[in-house]
Design a protein around this motif. Structure first.
Motif, PDB file in Angstrom:
ATOM      1  N   ARG A  56       0.802  -1.293  -0.128  1.00 46.12           N
ATOM      2  CA  ARG A  56      -0.076  -0.058   0.039  1.00 46.12           C
ATOM      3  C   ARG A  56       0.621   1.236  -0.073  1.00 46.12           C
ATOM      4  N   GLY A  57       0.190   2.293  -0.240  1.00 49.35           N
ATOM      5  CA  GLY A  57       0.882   3.603  -0.207  1.00 49.35           C
ATOM      6  C   GLY A  57       1.550   4.141  -1.521  1.00 49.35           C
ATOM      7  N   PHE A  58       1.093   3.507  -2.756  1.00 45.28           N
ATOM      8  CA  PHE A  58       1.806   3.656  -4.136  1.00 45.28           C
ATOM      9  C   PHE A  58       1.159   5.153  -4.482  1.00 45.28           C
ATOM     10  N   ASP A  63      -1.291   2.606 -14.291  1.00 46.78           N
ATOM     11  CA  ASP A  63      -0.492   1.904 -15.152  1.00 46.78           C
ATOM     12  C   ASP A  63       0.827   1.653 -14.441  1.00 46.78           C
ATOM     13  N   ASP A  64       1.445   2.453 -13.987  1.00 44.79           N
ATOM     14  CA  ASP A  64       2.683   2.321 -13.216  1.00 44.79           C
ATOM     15  C   ASP A  64       2.573   1.242 -11.894  1.00 44.79           C
ATOM     16  N   LEU A  65       1.374   1.333 -11.498  1.00 48.72           N
ATOM     17  CA  LEU A  65       1.089   0.124 -10.200  1.00 48.72           C
ATOM     18  C   LEU A  65       0.941  -0.937 -11.009  1.00 48.72           C
ATOM     19  N   ALA A  66       0.234  -1.180 -12.193  1.00 51.33           N
ATOM     20  CA  ALA A  66       0.122  -2.572 -12.797  1.00 51.33           C
ATOM     21  C   ALA A  66       1.552  -3.070 -13.200  1.00 51.33           C
ATOM     22  N   GLU A  67       2.292  -1.983 -13.732  1.00 50.84           N
ATOM     23  CA  GLU A  67       3.820  -2.575 -14.053  1.00 50.84           C
ATOM     24  C   GLU A  67       4.612  -2.948 -12.854  1.00 50.84           C
ATOM     25  N   LEU A  68       4.327  -2.278 -11.798  1.00 47.78           N
ATOM     26  CA  LEU A  68       5.087  -2.645 -10.538  1.00 47.78           C
ATOM     27  C   LEU A  68       4.537  -3.925 -10.072  1.00 47.78           C
ATOM     28  N   ALA A  69       3.411  -4.219 -10.144  1.00 47.94           N
ATOM     29  CA  ALA A  69       2.675  -5.454  -9.530  1.00 47.94           C
ATOM     30  C   ALA A  69       3.149  -6.680 -10.650  1.00 47.94           C
ATOM     31  N   ARG A  70       3.486  -6.424 -11.799  1.00 48.37           N
ATOM     32  CA  ARG A  70       3.674  -7.275 -12.727  1.00 48.37           C
ATOM     33  C   ARG A  70       5.233  -7.888 -12.376  1.00 48.37           C
ATOM     34  N   MET A  71       5.884  -6.852 -11.967  1.00 50.98           N
ATOM     35  CA  MET A  71       7.447  -7.009 -11.653  1.00 50.98           C
ATOM     36  C   MET A  71       7.344  -8.075 -10.391  1.00 50.98           C
ATOM     37  N   LEU A  72       6.832  -7.606  -9.465  1.00 53.98           N
ATOM     38  CA  LEU A  72       6.806  -8.212  -8.230  1.00 53.98           C
ATOM     39  C   LEU A  72       6.268  -9.772  -8.313  1.00 53.98           C
ATOM     40  N   LYS A  73       5.145  -9.748  -8.935  1.00 49.74           N
ATOM     41  CA  LYS A  73       4.645 -11.435  -9.260  1.00 49.74           C
ATOM     42  C   LYS A  73       5.625 -12.171 -10.078  1.00 49.74           C
ATOM     43  N   ASN A  74       6.252 -11.777 -11.117  1.00 50.76           N
ATOM     44  CA  ASN A  74       7.091 -12.205 -11.861  1.00 50.76           C
ATOM     45  C   ASN A  74       8.485 -12.722 -11.157  1.00 50.76           C
ATOM     46  N   ARG A  75       8.899 -11.688 -10.356  1.00 49.98           N
ATOM     47  CA  ARG A  75      10.119 -12.201  -9.324  1.00 49.98           C
ATOM     48  C   ARG A  75       9.672 -12.906  -8.316  1.00 49.98           C
ATOM     49  N   CYS A  76       8.620 -12.930  -7.751  1.00 53.33           N
ATOM     50  CA  CYS A  76       8.167 -14.022  -6.584  1.00 53.33           C
ATOM     51  C   CYS A  76       7.651 -15.271  -7.136  1.00 53.33           C
TER      52      CYS A  76
END
Length: 113
Positions: A56-58, A63-76
């Protein structure tokens, strides 16, 4: 404006310069990672006892939130979603998410229990 669903309540205007206002606010500009103050939570409520990691807190565009989420999901290596200003990662991945966010330059802390 091509979004006809947003204008369903509009009847008619004879003013040729009339601009229809949907009342939607513009998305805020995305802050650089160093200025973000993210909190990483572990949550079990309303999820049938399953654990999820919530970021939380973004501050920024969806679009930038979705990109950060994609990166986190991919790395995890797990699923999740980005909606309503939050990133939800499936499972107890709080330590890994904090590590990844700090490597990416984001200011973040663990929060909650």
């Amino acid at each position: 404006m091509n979004d006809w669903k947003a204008r369903l309540g509009m009847v008619y205007s004879t003013d040729p310069d009339y601009e229809y206002d949907t009342g939607a606010e513009a998305e805020p500009a995305t802050l650089p990672p160093q200025q973000q103050s993210l909190r990483v939570w572990l949550d079990r409520r309303q999820r049938a006892g399953k654990c999820v990691t919530i970021v939380r807190g973004f501050v920024g565009r969806s679009d930038d939130l979705a990109e950060l989420a994609r990166m986190l999901k991919n790395r995890c290596g797990t699923g999740g979603s980005a909606k309503e200003g939050e990133i939800i990662i499936q499972g107890d991945r709080r330590d890994r998410v904090v590590e990844l966010l700090q490597q990416a330059g984001y200011g973040c802390k663990k929060a909650g229990g």
